[in-house]
Design a protein around this motif. Structure first.
Motif, PDB file in Angstrom:
ATOM      1  N   GLN A  47       0.878  -1.147   0.222  1.00  0.00           N
ATOM      2  CA  GLN A  47      -0.030  -0.047   0.054  1.00  0.00           C
ATOM      3  C   GLN A  47       0.749   1.562   0.046  1.00  0.00           C
ATOM      4  OE1 GLN A  47      -2.489  -0.371   3.362  1.00  0.00           O
ATOM      5  NE2 GLN A  47      -3.327  -2.194   2.868  1.00  0.00           N
ATOM      6  N   GLU A  48       0.697   2.052  -0.875  1.00  0.00           N
ATOM      7  CA  GLU A  48       1.227   3.471  -1.023  1.00  0.00           C
ATOM      8  C   GLU A  48       0.478   4.445  -0.340  1.00  0.00           C
ATOM      9  OE1 GLU A  48       2.883   6.180  -4.514  1.00  0.00           O
ATOM     10  OE2 GLU A  48       3.277   4.143  -4.593  1.00  0.00           O
ATOM     11  N   HIS A  49       0.938   5.193   0.533  1.00  0.00           N
ATOM     12  CA  HIS A  49       0.234   6.230   1.329  1.00  0.00           C
ATOM     13  C   HIS A  49       0.779   7.536   0.938  1.00  0.00           C
ATOM     14  CE1 HIS A  49      -1.760   3.283   3.865  1.00  0.00           C
ATOM     15  NE2 HIS A  49      -0.656   2.511   3.910  1.00  0.00           N
ATOM     16  N   ASP A  50      -0.104   8.470   0.904  1.00  0.00           N
ATOM     17  CA  ASP A  50       0.202   9.853   0.665  1.00  0.00           C
ATOM     18  C   ASP A  50       0.037  10.943   1.820  1.00  0.00           C
ATOM     19  OD1 ASP A  50       0.684  12.576  -0.212  1.00  0.00           O
ATOM     20  OD2 ASP A  50      -0.463  12.370  -2.406  1.00  0.00           O
ATOM     21  N   ARG A  51       0.857  11.409   2.255  1.00  0.00           N
ATOM     22  CA  ARG A  51       0.523  12.459   3.662  1.00  0.00           C
ATOM     23  C   ARG A  51      -0.529  13.255   3.345  1.00  0.00           C
ATOM     24  NH1 ARG A  51       5.632  12.156   7.061  1.00  0.00           N
ATOM     25  NH2 ARG A  51       6.904  10.459   6.096  1.00  0.00           N
ATOM     26  N   SER A  52      -0.601  13.654   2.053  1.00  0.00           N
ATOM     27  CA  SER A  52      -1.650  14.851   1.860  1.00  0.00           C
ATOM     28  C   SER A  52      -3.027  14.161   1.723  1.00  0.00           C
ATOM     29  CB  SER A  52      -1.142  15.670   0.771  1.00  0.00           C
ATOM     30  OG  SER A  52      -1.126  14.708  -0.409  1.00  0.00           O
ATOM     31  N   GLU A  57      -9.060   8.534   2.438  1.00  0.00           N
ATOM     32  CA  GLU A  57      -8.193   7.628   1.558  1.00  0.00           C
ATOM     33  C   GLU A  57      -7.516   6.755   2.437  1.00  0.00           C
ATOM     34  OE1 GLU A  57      -7.704  10.086  -2.452  1.00  0.00           O
ATOM     35  OE2 GLU A  57      -6.823  10.752  -0.509  1.00  0.00           O
ATOM     36  N   ARG A  58      -7.623   5.332   2.192  1.00  0.00           N
ATOM     37  CA  ARG A  58      -6.717   4.608   3.082  1.00  0.00           C
ATOM     38  C   ARG A  58      -5.463   4.344   2.462  1.00  0.00           C
ATOM     39  NH1 ARG A  58     -10.721  -0.130   3.888  1.00  0.00           N
ATOM     40  NH2 ARG A  58      -8.955  -1.349   4.078  1.00  0.00           N
ATOM     41  N   TRP A  59      -5.382   4.484   1.237  1.00  0.00           N
ATOM     42  CA  TRP A  59      -3.957   4.407   0.327  1.00  0.00           C
ATOM     43  C   TRP A  59      -4.237   5.090  -0.872  1.00  0.00           C
ATOM     44  CZ3 TRP A  59      -6.845  -0.024   1.650  1.00  0.00           C
ATOM     45  CH2 TRP A  59      -7.575  -0.394   0.522  1.00  0.00           C
ATOM     46  N   THR A  60      -3.010   5.381  -1.646  1.00  0.00           N
ATOM     47  CA  THR A  60      -3.109   6.221  -2.740  1.00  0.00           C
ATOM     48  C   THR A  60      -3.144   5.139  -3.886  1.00  0.00           C
ATOM     49  OG1 THR A  60      -0.978   6.746  -2.697  1.00  0.00           O
ATOM     50  CG2 THR A  60      -2.633   8.484  -2.089  1.00  0.00           C
ATOM     51  N   ASP A  61      -2.413   3.847  -3.782  1.00  0.00           N
ATOM     52  CA  ASP A  61      -2.026   3.068  -4.732  1.00  0.00           C
ATOM     53  C   ASP A  61      -1.870   1.774  -3.749  1.00  0.00           C
ATOM     54  OD1 ASP A  61      -1.692   1.533  -7.074  1.00  0.00           O
ATOM     55  OD2 ASP A  61       0.654   2.078  -7.414  1.00  0.00           O
ATOM     56  N   ARG A  62      -2.163   0.496  -4.391  1.00  0.00           N
ATOM     57  CA  ARG A  62      -2.318  -0.759  -3.848  1.00  0.00           C
ATOM     58  C   ARG A  62      -1.880  -1.815  -4.745  1.00  0.00           C
ATOM     59  NH1 ARG A  62      -7.091  -3.623  -0.240  1.00  0.00           N
ATOM     60  NH2 ARG A  62      -5.945  -4.993   0.774  1.00  0.00           N
ATOM     61  N   ILE A  63      -1.374  -2.794  -4.588  1.00  0.00           N
ATOM     62  CA  ILE A  63      -1.092  -4.040  -5.241  1.00  0.00           C
ATOM     63  C   ILE A  63      -1.055  -5.214  -4.295  1.00  0.00           C
ATOM     64  CG2 ILE A  63       0.932  -5.174  -6.513  1.00  0.00           C
ATOM     65  CD1 ILE A  63       2.087  -2.432  -6.909  1.00  0.00           C
ATOM     66  N   VAL A  64      -1.700  -6.361  -4.655  1.00  0.00           N
ATOM     67  CA  VAL A  64      -2.063  -7.367  -3.844  1.00  0.00           C
ATOM     68  C   VAL A  64      -1.803  -8.315  -4.637  1.00  0.00           C
ATOM     69  CG1 VAL A  64      -3.684  -6.201  -2.488  1.00  0.00           C
ATOM     70  CG2 VAL A  64      -4.526  -7.371  -4.304  1.00  0.00           C
ATOM     71  N   SER A  65      -1.455  -9.625  -4.165  1.00  0.00           N
ATOM     72  CA  SER A  65      -1.187 -10.829  -4.826  1.00  0.00           C
ATOM     73  C   SER A  65      -2.253 -11.520  -5.625  1.00  0.00           C
ATOM     74  CB  SER A  65      -0.441 -11.833  -3.898  1.00  0.00           C
ATOM     75  OG  SER A  65      -1.352 -12.220  -2.767  1.00  0.00           O
ATOM     76  N   SER A  66      -3.474 -11.268  -4.879  1.00  0.00           N
ATOM     77  CA  SER A  66      -4.824 -11.953  -5.472  1.00  0.00           C
ATOM     78  C   SER A  66      -4.995 -11.214  -6.765  1.00  0.00           C
ATOM     79  CB  SER A  66      -5.953 -11.849  -4.444  1.00  0.00           C
ATOM     80  OG  SER A  66      -6.249 -10.275  -4.132  1.00  0.00           O
TER      81      SER A  66
END
Length: 84
Positions: A47-52, A57-66
């Motif tokens: 999960q990529e988080h943006d301080r702003s 918004e829980r994250w700004t970008d997400r990669i999951v194995s599924s």
């Protein structure tokens, strides 16, 4: 190639002296079936988080194995790099 993988810890010699993958090697370079067979509860979640970001918004970008395209640590890392 085996010498390189041994040197970086992706392979190790078993009691018979045969080179086998390590847990790290499997997670970095293995195939999904082999990873899940060894680690039944495996789930990669980057999960990529943006301080702003707003509170909603829980994250700004997400990669999951599924998602089917990023199963290993290396493939997830490459996917994340391409998105930046």
């Amino acid at each position: 190639m085996e010498d390189f993988l041994h040197r970086i810890g992706a392979m190790a010699r078993d009691t018979d002296g045969k080179l086998r993958h390590t847990a790290a090697g499997l997670l970095m370079f293995g195939h999904e079936y082999e990873i899940v067979r060894e680690f039944p509860h495996y789930f990669l979640d980057y999960q990529e988080h943006d301080r702003s970001a707003t509170e909603d918004e829980r994250w700004t970008d997400r990669i999951v194995s599924s998602s089917g395209d990023s199963v290993t640590f290396i493939s997830a890392f490459i996917t994340a790099l391409r998105r930046t």
